[in-house]
Design a protein around this motif. Sequence first.
Motif, PDB file in Angstrom:
ATOM      1  N   ARG A  37       0.955  -1.132   0.049  1.00  0.00           N
ATOM      2  CA  ARG A  37       0.120  -0.146  -0.063  1.00  0.00           C
ATOM      3  C   ARG A  37       0.784   1.273  -0.136  1.00  0.00           C
ATOM      4  O   ARG A  37       2.126   1.179   0.369  1.00  0.00           O
ATOM      5  CB  ARG A  37      -0.910  -0.194   0.990  1.00  0.00           C
ATOM      6  N   VAL A  47       2.366  -5.134   2.903  1.00  0.00           N
ATOM      7  CA  VAL A  47       1.201  -5.266   3.895  1.00  0.00           C
ATOM      8  C   VAL A  47       1.117  -6.712   4.216  1.00  0.00           C
ATOM      9  O   VAL A  47       1.133  -7.180   5.541  1.00  0.00           O
ATOM     10  CB  VAL A  47       0.011  -4.750   3.044  1.00  0.00           C
ATOM     11  N   VAL A  63      -0.458  -4.664  10.628  1.00  0.00           N
ATOM     12  CA  VAL A  63      -1.778  -5.228  10.172  1.00  0.00           C
ATOM     13  C   VAL A  63      -1.972  -6.455  10.791  1.00  0.00           C
ATOM     14  O   VAL A  63      -3.042  -7.261  10.557  1.00  0.00           O
ATOM     15  CB  VAL A  63      -1.729  -5.146   8.767  1.00  0.00           C
ATOM     16  N   MET A  82      -9.598  -7.404   5.179  1.00  0.00           N
ATOM     17  CA  MET A  82      -9.172  -6.404   6.159  1.00  0.00           C
ATOM     18  C   MET A  82     -10.192  -6.058   7.259  1.00  0.00           C
ATOM     19  O   MET A  82     -11.191  -5.703   6.818  1.00  0.00           O
ATOM     20  CB  MET A  82      -8.654  -4.989   5.211  1.00  0.00           C
ATOM     21  N   LEU A  85     -10.617  -2.078  10.601  1.00  0.00           N
ATOM     22  CA  LEU A  85      -9.907  -0.960   9.778  1.00  0.00           C
ATOM     23  C   LEU A  85      -9.681   0.497  10.506  1.00  0.00           C
ATOM     24  O   LEU A  85     -10.646   0.796  11.342  1.00  0.00           O
ATOM     25  CB  LEU A  85     -10.739  -0.644   8.488  1.00  0.00           C
ATOM     26  N   ASP A  89      -5.085   3.243   7.828  1.00  0.00           N
ATOM     27  CA  ASP A  89      -5.019   2.373   6.600  1.00  0.00           C
ATOM     28  C   ASP A  89      -5.404   2.878   5.220  1.00  0.00           C
ATOM     29  O   ASP A  89      -5.022   2.100   4.176  1.00  0.00           O
ATOM     30  CB  ASP A  89      -5.912   0.804   6.889  1.00  0.00           C
ATOM     31  N   TYR A  93      -3.968   0.519  -2.625  1.00  0.00           N
ATOM     32  CA  TYR A  93      -3.384  -0.932  -2.211  1.00  0.00           C
ATOM     33  C   TYR A  93      -3.163  -1.580  -3.525  1.00  0.00           C
ATOM     34  O   TYR A  93      -4.027  -1.570  -4.305  1.00  0.00           O
ATOM     35  CB  TYR A  93      -4.437  -1.841  -1.536  1.00  0.00           C
TER      36      TYR A  93
END
Length: 123
Positions: A37, A47, A63, A82, A85, A89, A93
């Motif tokens: 990302r 990520v 994460v 995900m 969140l 974030d 991506y």
Amino acid sequence: VQLQAYGGGLVQAGGSLRLSCAASGRTFSSYAMGWFRQAPGKEREFVAGVSRFGGGTYYADSVKGRFTISRDNAKNTAYLQMNSLKPEDTAVYYCASKVPDGTYGSGAGWPYWGQGTQVTVSS
């Protein structure tokens, strides 16, 4: 290898999104897959990554416990689930693939990239 990422969107903090990365070709299982990302004004960051058959998964500390990477080789698709969140974030991506070399934490060495999908988390 051609990759197409999709599934981004706008979500409130605490919400969930699932990103997908569809790959062309019949050799999907030959490649490790990764998600990266890039937030505005920041460098691209790793990520999550998954090995060829899903037996190995790797995550950035930021994460861990919230994101889950997976793949379905029969569908030539990788996923990034995900949850929980946070506004931090928010980023574009990208999915990427490479011939496995045992490393996952760097964007270097990933020759194949999809277009980005925007994820925006509102507070």
